[in-house]
Write a protein that holds these residues in place. Structure first.
Motif, PDB file in Angstrom:
ATOM      1  N   UNK A  19      71.077   7.887  36.732  1.00 18.32           N
ATOM      2  CA  UNK A  19      71.320   6.544  35.185  1.00 18.32           C
ATOM      3  C   UNK A  19      72.045   5.381  35.350  1.00 18.32           C
ATOM      4  N   UNK A  20      71.867   4.671  34.773  1.00 19.07           N
ATOM      5  CA  UNK A  20      72.985   4.072  34.489  1.00 19.07           C
ATOM      6  C   UNK A  20      73.958   3.333  33.205  1.00 19.07           C
ATOM      7  N   UNK A  21      73.395   5.010  32.259  1.00 18.62           N
ATOM      8  CA  UNK A  21      74.029   5.355  31.509  1.00 18.62           C
ATOM      9  C   UNK A  21      73.269   6.461  31.121  1.00 18.62           C
ATOM     10  N   UNK A  22      74.790   7.033  30.127  1.00 13.43           N
ATOM     11  CA  UNK A  22      74.133   8.691  29.970  1.00 13.43           C
ATOM     12  C   UNK A  22      74.304   8.489  28.310  1.00 13.43           C
ATOM     13  N   UNK A  23      73.195   9.199  27.594  1.00 13.07           N
ATOM     14  CA  UNK A  23      73.689   9.730  26.106  1.00 13.07           C
ATOM     15  C   UNK A  23      73.759  10.883  25.750  1.00 13.07           C
ATOM     16  N   UNK A  64      64.904  10.823  36.079  1.00 12.74           N
ATOM     17  CA  UNK A  64      65.822  10.808  36.942  1.00 12.74           C
ATOM     18  C   UNK A  64      67.096  11.542  36.513  1.00 12.74           C
ATOM     19  N   UNK A  65      67.870  12.114  37.623  1.00 13.35           N
ATOM     20  CA  UNK A  65      68.460  12.647  37.256  1.00 13.35           C
ATOM     21  C   UNK A  65      70.058  11.653  36.931  1.00 13.35           C
ATOM     22  N   UNK A  66      70.516  12.744  35.888  1.00 11.62           N
ATOM     23  CA  UNK A  66      71.254  11.743  34.893  1.00 11.62           C
ATOM     24  C   UNK A  66      72.529  10.967  36.291  1.00 11.62           C
ATOM     25  N   UNK A  67      72.403  11.395  37.444  1.00  7.70           N
ATOM     26  CA  UNK A  67      73.998  11.164  38.355  1.00  7.70           C
ATOM     27  C   UNK A  67      73.644   9.663  38.653  1.00  7.70           C
TER      28      UNK A  67
END
Length: 422
Positions: free
Chosen positions: A348-352, A343-346
């Protein structure tokens, strides 16, 4: 991360000012505690360190300097007790983030930390001063960006702030409506800082559900299942979404699934719908004579499969295959789900991804920008949910704060509480 750096600096005698693009600080922290403030994890520390994957070598020194036990002691010092849940996750007694944040902000203000809300950092000016946009009024909708673009409208003004040292704790790019929109990436890249692309972590995935399944089972939880990808098997719960699948069980495998999709265009996740049953038992029950009963009734009465679980089988097997008892039994124990994309980054719970550690010295200072330190999720690391994300954010903030004090001392700059100039 930024607030922890501010606390370490204030304790070290520095004048500290915190600039936040949002109308108030700690909004993403509050969101992290919305379903219960899982602050850290109480498992064996050596096991704890393994949760940081490929970036463990960079995160481990930070966590050894500020481990989970130290984080719990710090919370207790704020007057808030913690407890360890059955899964060894650590929570405040009331499970809430707001009381912890209020107590923390009160202590920071009492130590002299000054807060500036609605100040969005937009880089540096020609003389090296920090460049900020300030929103003069409070009537601006902060979504999707906390503030409008530079110079847009009469409510925005630009100021410069000169500082002996700066800590950037700007987050990744998940939940941009809470301030972490990733706008800093281009600002640092322009200064020659190498940044790993920001990617979704702890995220859901897209699946091409049939119209019938999407119509009837979106929002349904999948309880008591196990998910397997590669050599990793996890048991827990997840949720059928409009676009595919999400939830804690999926998040635990999301990094590997995301990487597989990036490499091969898709990933196949296998779900065990009856994780406590052996394949032999499932085969025996599936093959049991069902008389005049329908297959659906048979699966319900003999195996307890109904609703979303039973219909998942029909998503991957056609009518003829459903009557192949051997194939049906093996699918119940290892139902293949083809994941198309994260799913899109926006969402997500967190980002890599983020600032590569090669760009930083041991004190988290940017080697190309002396006096500028980075902390938190904007660094190139990731971790699963379960308290690991917050633990590393706190630890990196503490490390950056200590790094600033060391750098000031090495450069014979005395931490001062006198008025800054801007």
């Amino acid at each position: 991360a930024g607030l922890m750096a501010a606390e370490v600096l204030a304790r070290g005698g520095a004048r500290v000012e915190v600039f936040d693009a949002m109308p108030s600080v700690g909004r993403k922290f509050l969101m992290a505690g919305k379903g219960g403030m899982n602050i850290t994890h109480a498992e064996d520390f050596d096991i704890f360190l393994t949760r940081y994957g490929a970036r463990r070598e960079h995160i481990e020194p930070l966590l050894r300097a500020f481990p989970p036990d130290a984080l719990r002691a710090w919370i207790h010092d704020l007057g808030i007790n913690t407890f360890v849940g059955t899964s060894h996750r650590v929570f405040p007694d009331d499970m809430k983030a707001a009381p912890l944040l209020r107590a923390w902000l009160h202590r920071l203000r009492a130590s002299g930390v000054i807060f500036h809300a609605r100040h969005r950092w937009i880089g540096w000016n020609e003389s090296g001063a920090l460049h900020f946009e300030i929103m003069r009024t409070s009537g601006i909708n902060p979504h999707p960006n906390p503030l409008p673009p530079a110079g847009e409208g009469a409510n925005v003004k630009i100021i410069n702030v000169y500082a002996d040292a700066s800590v950037l704790a700007l987050g990744g790019a998940s939940w941009p409506q809470l301030g972490s929109d990733g706008a800093w990436v281009s600002l640092l890249a322009q200064r020659g800082i190498t940044i790993a692309p920001l990617r979704p972590s702890n995220c859901g995935f897209d699946i091409a559900w049939s119209p019938h399944f999407r119509q009837h089972f979106v929002g349904e939880p999948l309880k008591s299942v196990a998910a397997t990808f590669g050599d990793v098997r996890k048991q827990g719960e997840c949720l059928i979404s409009e676009h595919g699948i999400e939830g804690g069980l999926i998040y635990a495998l999301s990094a590997a699934l995301r990487d597989e999709i990036e490499l091969n265009g898709h990933a196949t996740l296998h779900l065990d719908l009856l994780p406590d049953w052996s394949i032999q038992r499932v085969q025996m029950e599936v093959a049991h004579p069902r008389g005049a009963r329908s297959l659906s009734s048979h699966l319900h009465s003999r195996l307890g499969l109904k609703g979303v679980k039973a219909n998942l089988l029909r998503e991957v097997l056609n009518a003829e295959q459903m009557h192949d008892t051997t194939l049906l039994a093996h699918t119940i124990k290892a139902l293949p789900l083809r994941l198309i994309s994260p799913r899109p980054l926006a969402e997500a719970i967190s980002s890599a991804g983020g600032v590569k550690f090669e760009m930083l010295d041991d004190n988290l200072m940017l080697q190309h920008l002396p006096g500028v330190f980075c902390a938190g999720e904007m660094l190139d690391w990731e971790a699963p949910t379960g308290g690991y994300l917050l633990s590393a954010c706190f630890a990196s903030g503490a490390a950056a704060g200590k790094g600033v004090l060391t750098w000031l001392e090495q450069n014979s700059i005395t931490p001062s509480r006198e008025e800054a100039h801007g």
